[in-house]
Design a protein around this motif. Structure first.
Motif, short mmCIF file in Angstrom:
data_model
loop_
_atom_site.label_atom_id
_atom_site.label_comp_id
_atom_site.label_asym_id
_atom_site.label_seq_id
_atom_site.Cartn_x
_atom_site.Cartn_y
_atom_site.Cartn_z
N ALA A 1 0.86 -1.18 0.00
CA ALA A 1 0.00 0.00 0.00
C ALA A 1 0.89 1.23 0.00
O ALA A 1 1.33 1.71 1.05
N GLN A 2 1.19 1.73 -1.20
CA GLN A 2 2.04 2.89 -1.36
C GLN A 2 1.21 4.05 -1.89
O GLN A 2 0.24 3.85 -2.63
N GLY A 3 1.60 5.27 -1.53
CA GLY A 3 0.81 6.41 -1.96
C GLY A 3 1.61 7.68 -2.07
O GLY A 3 2.70 7.81 -1.51
N MET A 4 1.05 8.64 -2.82
CA MET A 4 1.65 9.97 -2.95
C MET A 4 0.53 10.97 -3.23
O MET A 4 -0.52 10.62 -3.79
N ASN B 1 -1.15 9.30 6.57
CA ASN B 1 -1.72 10.12 5.50
C ASN B 1 -2.76 9.39 4.66
O ASN B 1 -3.55 10.03 3.98
N PHE B 2 -2.75 8.05 4.71
CA PHE B 2 -3.79 7.30 4.02
C PHE B 2 -3.87 5.91 4.63
O PHE B 2 -2.96 5.45 5.32
N ALA B 3 -4.98 5.25 4.37
CA ALA B 3 -5.16 3.87 4.83
C ALA B 3 -6.16 3.20 3.90
O ALA B 3 -7.01 3.86 3.28
N VAL B 4 -6.07 1.87 3.80
CA VAL B 4 -6.99 1.09 2.98
C VAL B 4 -7.50 -0.07 3.83
O VAL B 4 -6.78 -1.05 4.06
N GLU B 5 -8.71 0.05 4.31
CA GLU B 5 -9.32 -1.04 5.07
C GLU B 5 -9.80 -2.12 4.11
O GLU B 5 -10.30 -1.83 3.03
N GLY B 6 -9.62 -3.38 4.50
CA GLY B 6 -10.08 -4.50 3.69
C GLY B 6 -9.06 -5.02 2.72
O GLY B 6 -9.33 -5.99 1.99
#
Length: 725
Positions: free
Chosen positions: A488-491, A715-720
């Motif tokens: 789970a990477q983000g920008m 700064n972000f999250a992804v449940e599931g």
């Protein structure tokens, strides 16, 4: 760090020839290495073959001609052949190579004094041999190396004639007649400074060397050191983009090597915290997994790390900055080395390995601007090897004359291909029938325009109204970048100064889920304004359209442009429709299917278009795009790009041509957060939560939409999300 001036009275060591790129000792070591190192043997054989072909034909030094035409290409090949022959003479001692260089210089000594400004310069900084002074500088860089190699073999009268008729007049033309271009902070200025400085070392003229290092005023307002100060961010990213640092690596490293050999007190390789090392590393780290540079700004779609400029820089960096696994991995892709001690070192290291080295770059973010405070470039990677996925988002400076109006633009590489592409430049480089091989008019009217990129267009108008000066005065703003979790990477970045009264923010994630075979992209593009605007969200692709959820009306008998200006005049409107729920488009690229699924509010318009309108000379590459259009004041485009399935025409196999992700729903979006739900087959259900307010990688955040409060840390999250084991 300050640079020392070259003493007026050069030492005996400084007067030795050759010395700016290769020495007699290096040449002896290379000669003694014959048959030991395959990479070196292959490179020497290639140089021998090139010069042998040249020697088999009459030497031709033609009158200057059009860019991309015979004369242009002949002069380019001449300097390449002279450089190769000079190095071969140093290595082998065979006088036929020295004679080849001398005889060609004799012809230039006759031609050059007769030349004025190139008649076909077309308002560019004119050269004499070439239509622009840039190409004259590249000629002088290569020929200075050749001249250095045969310098002591030549008779004094021959040296005097070449310097009087060719070398000094060319150096004066580049640095005095075109002083503004020489001092310009740009790759053209870099080439000019390198060429004059390298010649200065060869002929022992300190005025040329100091002019090259410090600029025409000798006060460092121009010149090579100023280029190093202003063209790179502190972590090495080059403001004009990967394609142009690839090109500029050659003068940067050629001249740096000459400075290091002739004036080691300058400490050029350590200058500005080893900025040359950082510049090379940032360049190669932007490359796609197949080695091709992403075509952002004015750029080719095929330029790769095996370009000769990168080979030069890799070999010299390996010698000057120490052994590095990734540099050897790139050298393995290049399959060539330069002909000096640095190339010998790389070839020796490669021969000592039992298995070919691999390149192992991971996710990375680069700052932009000389101070590192002007946005940047984010790259997220997942997987290894050529089949790895790579997501790139651009949010830095404009990039001067080669920049495009494309803030918050992205590209996506997957399955060995750039599947959500950048158009790159509009140019048929060196193909003379196509506008002389120059940049085409469509480079300005289409390739640079915002709609030619994968970023939102407001009111069908290019960012900064298409004005370079306005775009140069602003830049994107980094929000956050987090690649700590490989699954789970983000920008996230903002661009609030390119459309009056409109704030833009883009958050992009690269996610791995055990239920999906490949990484997927989540794209959250938020727009905020006090007034209604038309927001166009374009996604470019290359393969055939397979399926779409949009009920559209196709224009099968008559085509019209999508618009009248800002690049829209070059788009044929092939079909259009509306959607009140989910917009889905599937296309095939290579052996893999791709589906973009976008949340749609009621009344969302969808256009299917293709480049090629207003193009009477067939200059544009015809490619499709989907454009999702929404009229609103505040709006968030929420999308997922899913690679899936397999196609093999030879085996007549097609598997999973339909996506597993079924719906993307925007739960809510405001200045503090965006929340999106993604659902799919097999019980897949993600809740994606992203911070739009102040960035903090460890703080707890919350947002309430539709009566439900969502909380997450970072700064972000992804449940599931189910991480692969």
């Amino acid at each position: 760090m300050t640079a020392a001036a070259l003493p007026a009275a050069a030492s005996a060591q400084q007067n030795q020839h050759p010395s700016i790129f290769i020495t007699r000792q290096e040449a002896t070591e290379i000669r003694a290495s014959a048959g030991k190192y395959p990479l070196l043997d292959r490179s020497i054989a290639a140089a021998r073959a090139m010069v042998a072909r040249a020697m088999a034909n009459p030497t031709d030094v033609p009158q200057p001609g059009e860019a991309g035409g015979y004369a242009h290409e002949r002069h380019k090949q001449n300097y390449r052949e002279m450089q190769a022959a000079g190095l071969l003479f140093a290595i082998t001692g065979d006088e036929k190579y020295a004679r080849f260089v001398r005889d060609m210089l004799e012809k230039y000594a006759v031609l050059y004094p007769t030349l004025g400004a190139h008649p076909l310069n077309k308002n560019q900084s004119a050269g004499k041999l070439f239509h622009q002074s840039l190409n004259d500088a590249t000629w002088l860089v290569a020929t200075s190396i050749a001249y250095d190699c045969i310098h002591d073999w030549l008779k004094p009268a021959e040296r005097a004639r070449f310097e009087k008729n060719v070398f000094r007049p060319m150096a004066e033309w580049l640095s005095t007649e075109h002083a503004q271009e020489f001092d310009r902070i740009h790759n053209h200025g870099t080439w000019a400074a390198a060429s004059v400085g390298m010649l200065g070392y060869v002929i022992g003229d300190t005025s040329y060397v100091n002019r090259a290092l410090y600029g025409t005023k000798r006060d460092k307002t121009g010149g090579f050191l100023r280029q190093l100060d202003l063209l790179f961010s502190p972590d090495g990213y080059y403001m004009e983009g990967p394609y142009y640092i690839r090109y500029a690596l050659m003068p940067f490293f050629y001249f740096a090597e000459a400075v290091e050999r002739k004036q080691p007190s300058v400490g050029i390789y350590a200058y500005r915290d080893s900025i040359l090392k950082k510049g090379l590393y940032s360049a190669v780290q932007t490359a796609y997994p197949n080695g091709i540079f992403p075509p952002i700004n004015d750029a080719s779609r095929t330029m790769a790390v095996d370009a000769p400029e990168v080979t030069l820089a890799v070999d010299l960096a390996y010698r000057r900055y120490g052994a590095n696994q990734n540099l050897l991995g790139i050298a393995n892709l290049q399959n060539a080395v330069v002909l000096n001690g640095a190339g010998l070192g790389v070839a020796r290291a490669m021969a000592a390995r039992s298995t070919p080295p691999a390149v192992g770059f991971g996710s990375v973010e680069f700052t932009d601007g000389h101070d590192g405070q002007r946005g940047g470039l984010g790259i997220l990677r997942s997987g290894t090897g050529r089949d790895a996925s790579m997501l790139l988002m651009k949010y830095g400076v404009h990039g001067q004359g080669h920049g495009h109006f494309d803030k918050l633009h992205f590209t996506f590489f997957d399955g060995g291909r750039e599947v959500v592409p950048d158009y790159g430049f509009s140019r048929w480089i060196n193909i003379e029938p196509k506008f002389g091989g120059r940049y085409l008019p469509e480079n300005d009217t289409y390739a640079m325009q915002t709609v030619a990129h994968n970023t939102v267009v407001v009111d069908q108008t290019t960012q900064a109204a298409g004005k370079e000066s306005a775009s140069e005065a602003a830049w994107g703003e980094r929000h956050w970048f987090d690649a700590r979790n490989p699954n789970a990477q983000g920008m996230s970045a903002r661009a609030d100064k390119f459309y009056p009264g409109v704030g833009m923010q883009r958050t992009m994630l690269l996610l791995r889920d055990a239920r999906l075979p490949y990484p997927v992209v989540v794209d959250l593009y938020r727009l905020a304004s006090g007034a209604e605007h038309t927001y166009d969200y374009p996604v470019h692709f290359r393969g055939p359209l397979i399926a779409t959820s949009v009920k559209y009306q196709a224009n099968t008998t008559r085509l019209e442009p999508v618009g009248q200006k800002f690049g829209y005049e070059h788009l044929w409107k092939e079909a259009s429709g509306t959607s009140d729920s989910t917009v889905r488009l599937t296309w095939l690229d290579g052996s893999r299917y791709y589906t973009i699924t976008t949340a749609a509010a009621p009344g969302t318009e969808v256009l299917f278009a293709r480049t090629g309108a207003a193009d009477p000379n067939f200059n544009l590459i015809a490619e499709p795009l989907m454009l999702v259009r929404r009229r609103a004041a505040d709006h968030t485009f929420a999308s997922v790009i899913e690679p899936h399935g397999y196609f093999n025409e030879a085996q007549e196999r097609s598997e999973q041509a339909r996506p597993r992700i079924q719906q993307v729903r925007l739960v809510g979006s405001d200045a503090q957060a965006t929340v999106v739900e993604v659902t799919g087959e097999g019980g897949l259900r993600w809740t994606v939560m992203a911070t739009n307010g102040a960035a903090n990688a460890t703080a707890q955040h919350s947002a309430t939409f539709g009566g439900r409060t969502y909380t997450w840390t970072g700064n972000f999250a992804v449940e599931g999300l189910q991480a692969p084991r």
